[in-house]
Design an enzyme around this catalytic site. Structure first.
Site, mmCIF file in Angstrom:
data_model
loop_
_atom_site.group_PDB
_atom_site.id
_atom_site.type_symbol
_atom_site.label_atom_id
_atom_site.label_comp_id
_atom_site.label_asym_id
_atom_site.label_seq_id
_atom_site.Cartn_x
_atom_site.Cartn_y
_atom_site.Cartn_z
ATOM 1 N N LYS A 28 -18.193 -82.353 13.248
ATOM 2 C CA LYS A 28 -18.932 -83.472 12.638
ATOM 3 C C LYS A 28 -18.095 -84.743 12.549
ATOM 4 O O LYS A 28 -17.786 -85.239 11.465
ATOM 5 C CB LYS A 28 -19.452 -83.066 11.256
ATOM 6 C CG LYS A 28 -20.404 -81.869 11.283
ATOM 7 C CD LYS A 28 -20.876 -81.531 9.881
ATOM 8 C CE LYS A 28 -21.833 -80.354 9.880
ATOM 9 N NZ LYS A 28 -21.154 -79.071 10.214
ATOM 10 N N GLY B 78 -24.672 -67.901 10.581
ATOM 11 C CA GLY B 78 -23.298 -67.613 10.213
ATOM 12 C C GLY B 78 -23.148 -66.427 9.291
ATOM 13 O O GLY B 78 -23.049 -65.285 9.721
ATOM 14 N N ARG C 268 -31.794 -68.083 7.787
ATOM 15 C CA ARG C 268 -31.564 -66.905 6.960
ATOM 16 C C ARG C 268 -32.633 -65.852 7.260
ATOM 17 O O ARG C 268 -33.822 -66.125 7.068
ATOM 18 C CB ARG C 268 -31.623 -67.272 5.466
ATOM 19 C CG ARG C 268 -30.458 -68.140 4.986
ATOM 20 C CD ARG C 268 -29.159 -67.367 5.019
ATOM 21 N NE ARG C 268 -28.041 -68.126 4.492
ATOM 22 C CZ ARG C 268 -27.234 -68.891 5.221
ATOM 23 N NH1 ARG C 268 -27.467 -69.017 6.526
ATOM 24 N NH2 ARG C 268 -26.218 -69.513 4.665
ATOM 25 N N ASP D 182 -15.906 -91.440 12.032
ATOM 26 C CA ASP D 182 -14.724 -92.285 11.886
ATOM 27 C C ASP D 182 -15.009 -93.600 12.600
ATOM 28 O O ASP D 182 -16.138 -93.849 13.037
ATOM 29 C CB ASP D 182 -13.496 -91.578 12.481
ATOM 30 C CG ASP D 182 -12.206 -91.929 11.755
ATOM 31 O OD1 ASP D 182 -11.968 -93.134 11.532
ATOM 32 O OD2 ASP D 182 -11.445 -91.008 11.419
ATOM 33 N N GLN E 51 -27.713 -72.963 1.186
ATOM 34 C CA GLN E 51 -28.729 -73.590 2.024
ATOM 35 C C GLN E 51 -29.984 -73.874 1.193
ATOM 36 O O GLN E 51 -30.514 -72.996 0.523
ATOM 37 C CB GLN E 51 -29.097 -72.672 3.202
ATOM 38 C CG GLN E 51 -27.939 -72.376 4.135
ATOM 39 C CD GLN E 51 -27.473 -73.585 4.917
ATOM 40 O OE1 GLN E 51 -28.135 -74.622 4.930
ATOM 41 N NE2 GLN E 51 -26.341 -73.469 5.577
#
Length: 237
Positions: A64, A208, A179, A67, A188
């Site tokens: 992510k 994940g 999920r 900058d 979440q």
């Protein structure tokens, strides 16, 4: 490997290279795409990317980037040279930063724009001075990204239909906040089951903790346990 399984990206949300490679070995033959996020990348650096790629797997580098434009561009160059397939940037960095990222990509890397994190709510947006609803903010940032040449959007499953209506299939939609029905939602807030997300039109789904924190991840990622469709979903496979 089923066509549904081809669309699953497993997040390597573990602390070490050894644990990551062990998980990849357990899922070999079932999963071919893995996400390396900040935890693992911070612990192991670019070497973990090389190690995962050396197994023949594909890599989504989910760090992510957000900058100044030059710094982001150089980071995109580095990721491109590593050989990863996907890389995330924060669309809230603005159009100049996004264009710097897309101009710097090489080696067929896909630049994915992160809109609103799946842990965020409208209260979260209000805390940082944004009064719009989550869906409106997601669409605003997505338009900014598409105009600046991104390849895909990272969003919650609840924004899939809105994004498809706005952009059709010009971009990939990669969803987090997945999920299975048996899994705890954790942090979440905007989540769906794998079946629901694929049915809504997601190109890829990232999963994940329901897999990585289970004692038998190979068994738990199979179609029935993950609530994946066993046949064509919405005519898109």
């Amino acid at each position: 490997m089923t066509k549904s399984a081809d669309k699953i990206i497993v997040a390597l949300d573990v602390a070490t290279k050894e644990k990551a490679l062990d998980l990849i070995e357990q899922l070999s033959g079932q999963i071919s795409f893995f996400k390396i996020g900040l935890q693992l990348y911070t612990a192991e650096g670019p070497e973990i990317v090389r190690a995962v790629l050396s197994t023949g797997a594909k890599v989504w580098l989910d760090i992510k980037l957000h900058d100044i434009p030059n710094t982001v561009a150089r980071a995109v160059e580095s990721a491109s040279n590593l050989g990863v397939q996907m890389l995330t940037i924060h669309l809230s960095g603005g159009s100049e930063m996004i264009r710097a990222a897309t101009a710097a990509r090489a080696n067929n890397i896909l630049i994915l724009g992160v809109s609103v994190l799946t842990s965020a709510t409208e209260e979260t947006l209000r805390e940082i001075g944004i009064s719009d609803k989550v869906d409106d903010q997601v669409l605003r940032l997505a338009k900014l990204g598409v105009e600046a040449g991104i390849d895909g959007i990272v969003a919650s499953p609840h924004e899939i239909k809105t994004l498809r209506a706005a952009f059709g299939h010009k971009i990939k939609i990669v969803v987090q906040g997945i999920r299975p029905t048996w899994a705890e939602p954790g942090d979440q807030k905007r989540f769906m089951t794998p079946r629901q997300a694929l049915g809504a039109g997601a190109d890829y789904i990232g999963i994940g903790r329901p897999i990585t924190r289970h004692s038998r991840p190979l068994r738990e990622q199979r179609g029935r346990s993950l609530d994946l469709p066993r046949c064509k979903v919405a005519g898109r496979f």
